[in-house]
Write an enzyme that holds these catalytic residues in place. Structure first.
Site, PDB file in Angstrom:
ATOM      1  N   GLY A 119     -10.963  15.560  45.296  1.00 57.20           N
ATOM      2  CA  GLY A 119      -9.755  15.798  46.079  1.00 57.20           C
ATOM      3  C   GLY A 119      -9.977  15.588  47.560  1.00 57.20           C
TER       4      GLY A 119
ATOM      5  N   SER B  28     -25.538  19.369  46.301  1.00 54.64           N
ATOM      6  CA  SER B  28     -25.048  19.144  47.663  1.00 54.64           C
ATOM      7  C   SER B  28     -26.199  18.817  48.603  1.00 54.64           C
ATOM      8  CB  SER B  28     -24.318  20.378  48.185  1.00 54.64           C
ATOM      9  OG  SER B  28     -23.229  20.663  47.349  1.00 54.64           O
TER      10      SER B  28
ATOM     11  N   LYS C  36     -28.283  28.936  52.411  1.00 50.91           N
ATOM     12  CA  LYS C  36     -29.138  27.916  51.805  1.00 50.91           C
ATOM     13  C   LYS C  36     -28.641  26.503  52.168  1.00 50.91           C
ATOM     14  CE  LYS C  36     -31.296  27.949  47.268  1.00 50.91           C
ATOM     15  NZ  LYS C  36     -31.046  28.438  45.907  1.00 50.91           N
TER      16      LYS C  36
ATOM     17  N   CYS D 145      13.091   1.169  39.037  1.00 46.02           N
ATOM     18  CA  CYS D 145      12.580  -0.199  38.999  1.00 46.02           C
ATOM     19  C   CYS D 145      12.655  -0.765  37.583  1.00 46.02           C
ATOM     20  CB  CYS D 145      11.181  -0.252  39.599  1.00 46.02           C
ATOM     21  SG  CYS D 145      10.822  -1.868  40.278  1.00 46.02           S
TER      22      CYS D 145
ATOM     23  N   HIS E  42      11.651   2.099  44.662  1.00 47.75           N
ATOM     24  CA  HIS E  42      10.857   3.259  44.254  1.00 47.75           C
ATOM     25  C   HIS E  42      11.126   4.446  45.179  1.00 47.75           C
ATOM     26  CE1 HIS E  42       8.252   1.308  41.244  1.00 47.75           C
ATOM     27  NE2 HIS E  42       8.476   0.226  41.966  1.00 47.75           N
TER      28      HIS E  42
ATOM     29  N   GLU F 195      10.310   7.376  44.845  1.00 47.41           N
ATOM     30  CA  GLU F 195       9.211   8.355  44.856  1.00 47.41           C
ATOM     31  C   GLU F 195       8.283   8.197  46.062  1.00 47.41           C
ATOM     32  OE1 GLU F 195       9.575   5.861  42.727  1.00 47.41           O
ATOM     33  OE2 GLU F 195       7.668   5.104  41.923  1.00 47.41           O
TER      34      GLU F 195
HETATM   35  N1  GLN Z   1       8.037  -5.541  36.110  1.00 46.60           N
HETATM   36  C1  GLN Z   1       9.250  -5.417  36.854  1.00 46.60           C
HETATM   37  C2  GLN Z   1       9.328  -6.443  37.978  1.00 46.60           C
HETATM   38  O1  GLN Z   1       8.342  -7.030  38.331  1.00 46.60           O
HETATM   39  C3  GLN Z   1       9.415  -4.019  37.393  1.00 46.60           C
HETATM   40  C4  GLN Z   1       8.421  -3.670  38.432  1.00 46.60           C
HETATM   41  C5  GLN Z   1       8.309  -2.198  38.687  1.00 46.60           C
HETATM   42  O2  GLN Z   1       8.809  -1.382  37.907  1.00 46.60           O
HETATM   43  N2  GLN Z   1       7.666  -1.823  39.762  1.00 46.60           N
HETATM   44  O3  GLN Z   1      10.375  -6.661  38.522  1.00 46.60           O
END
Ligand code: GLN
Length: 539
Positions: free
Chosen positions: A16, A191, A223, A379, A505, A507
């Site tokens: 992490g 470590s 230590k 997407c 996207h 996200e």
């Molecule tokens: N494979 C699809 C494209 O290239 C969707 C891509 C994705 O979901 N990022 O358009």
């Protein structure tokens, strides 16, 4: 002068480092500093764009279209920084630049070598993050001390620290202090060994951050300080958090990591303002409602492949003070039994590449569309929504994307003009932030609360414009397009509680303090569905 913090890792990978680096950046920001962050990945791929999610988890995309390591997502989310092409360098990228320069004759006949040519290029990459107004540059070195690939990066760090001085550049080494259950003991030896690898190459870590499962005792700190040549107060423990990664900044603040780092860098320790984070944590730890979302993906069990989606759902949970549980379901399994989705309050069909699992996604979409289960298609998920609607509502039974069936008579999803005939795989996608204009009177416009948005993209294929009119007539609303109207960016279904697809996207733009409207919309609809269902049961 700008100060530099290098983060290295020891003993094992997966400790992490990204979260620790991002948490420290948040803490420094909370004390008024402007921080820039970057990650160096020692592998030879030029960028992670062509790498399988099985290997490195999701490919994160920045505004400027850089395909990057998922740690950049932590940086943007935790530290509120905006990453760009200077935020992620791989060995491949560094080497290819040096080789390109050599081909151009830029080295004037010199023998091109690891030192100084590769290390100079790496030092230039470090400096590229030092932009106007930046107080502190934080650079995470991927991999684990002792890897062959990371040696040139570590050598560059050694040189860099020597050049700018140890008050201006420090090394923080993140290490593991494992708990051996059979002996009931914490062990410091791994470590010590990993620090000694760094000592051998001339790097003397200034701070040791120790990941542990159980609290460390004074004895362990003593230590480690002795063997690792670090003052005892700079041996800092980072115990596994109990509930959520959002606890990490607080834990590190309690251990005064930010204060100690600022003292080492000889920077004033201003008052820390963490109210926003404390409120956030309170919301995470004390939710009022809950819902369950199914993520219909194809990398079963590999949560890192959809990292930003999981994070976005927790942001919606924070905004709505609810616990959002997200379960991954292998889409291939849904092809025959989509009714499994009935037990969920909402569904996400995420992005993806390649034909595997697509028919399962289409079957899942038919089910949730008909059953009124809230669903967000991202997407490839949106593309599947279009395919499903064309097949089952328009009656074009062979409708498909040319990605999966190049011979389909109804290419409802097809390559962009500019992509036809291109054979190369890397660097051929529509990447990064593009504007999208929303149609008034759509759920999308209502959720965003504005008409024009910017979202990050990563795809090759597009909605086939020849099918726009028939699909619209059949009830699929085009909720958003590129400003010139040419590219369809969003679709939705009226009369469904929440059935929204986006070609981009979302996200990548959701933040803990600014949950993304599409995720919040989905979770809100899911909470509502759950409430209605429980209401129906009690009556
Ligand atoms: N494979 C699809 C494209 O290239 C969707 C891509 C994705 O979901 N990022 O358009």
């Amino acid at each position: 002068m700008t100060k530099f913090i290098f983060i290295t890792g020891g003993v094992v990978s997966g400790l992490g480092k990204g979260i620790t680096a991002a948490s420290l950046a948040y803490l420094l920001k909370a004390r008024g500093y402007t921080v820039a962050m970057q990650k160096f990945d020692p592998y030879l791929n030029v960028d992670p764009g062509t790498m399988s999610p099985y290997q490195h988890g999701e490919v994160y995309v920045t505004d400027d279209g850089t395909e990057a390591d998922l740690d950049l997502g932590h940086y943007e989310r935790f530290a509120g920084v905006t990453c760009d092409r200077h935020s992620n360098y791989t060995s491949g990228k560094i080497y290819s630049r040096v080789i390109a320069r050599e081909r151009e004759g830029k080295y004037l006949g010199a023998t091109v070598q690891m030192i100084p040519h590769i290390t100079n290029e790496i030092k230039e990459a470090i400096r590229s993050a030092d932009k106007e107004g930046v107080d502190i540059v934080m650079t995470e070195i991927g991999g684990t001390a002792g890897d062959i690939e990371s040696l040139p990066f570590l050598e560059a760090v050694r040189q860099f620290q020597n050049e700018v001085g140890r008050r201006n550049a420090i090394v923080l080494h993140l290490t593991l202090v494992p708990f051996i259950h059979a002996a009931g003991e914490l062990k410091t030896k791994p470590s010590q060994q990993s620090v000694s690898i760094l000592h051998n190459i001339g790097i003397f870590p200034d701070v040791l951050v120790c990941r542990t499962e159980v609290p460390m005792a004074e004895e362990h700190r003593r230590k480690l300080a002795l063997f690792c040549n670090v003052p005892q107060e700079l041996v800092i423990e980072e115990e596994d958090v109990k509930h959520s990664i959002y606890e990490v900044p607080q834990e590190l603040a309690e251990r005064k990591l930010d204060e100690k780092v600022l003292q080492l860098l000889e920077l004033p320790v201003a008052e820390s303002r963490m109210d926003d984070w404390n409120d956030l944590l309170d919301r995470v730890l004390h939710p009022r409602g809950s819902c369950r979302i199914a993520l219909v993906g194809k990398y079963a069990g590999l949560r890192d492949a959809y990292k930003s989606i999981f994070e976005s759902l927790s942001h919606s949970g924070i905004a709505l003070r609810s616990r959002v549980e997200c379960e991954m379901i292998e889409s291939e399994e849904l092809e025959k039994s989509p009714e499994r989705l009935e037990e969920f309050d909402g569904v996400i069909v995420p992005g993806g590449f390649g034909a595997r699992g697509v028919e399962g996604k289409v079957a899942a979409l038919t089910y949730v569309r008909k059953r009124g289960i809230p669903c967000l298609g991202i997407c490839l998920g949106m593309q599947c929504m279009v395919i499903e609607y064309a097949r089952n509502v328009l009656g074009l039974s062979k409708a498909n994307s040319t990605e999966f069936d190049p011979e389909t008579p109804d290419p409802v999803i097809d390559l962009m003009e500019s992509q036809r005939g291109v054979r190369q795989k890397g660097g051929t996608m529509r990447l990064g932030a593009y504007p999208c204009r929303l149609q008034p009177d759509t759920l999308a416009a209502q959720l965003y609360g504005c008409q024009e948005i910017q979202e990050r993209h990563r795809h090759r294929f597009e909605f086939g414009n020849a099918y726009r009119e028939p699909l619209e007539k059949a009830g699929m609303a085009i909720a958003g397009t590129s400003p010139d109207g040419n590219l369809v960016e969003m679709v939705e279904l009226k009369g469904h509680p929440f059935y929204v697809g986006c070609q981009f996207h979302p996200e990548f733009l959701s933040r803990p303090f600014h949950s993304h409207p599409l995720f919040t919309g989905l979770v809100q609809a899911a909470l509502q569905r759950k409430e209605t269902a429980s209401h129906a049961q009690t009556h």
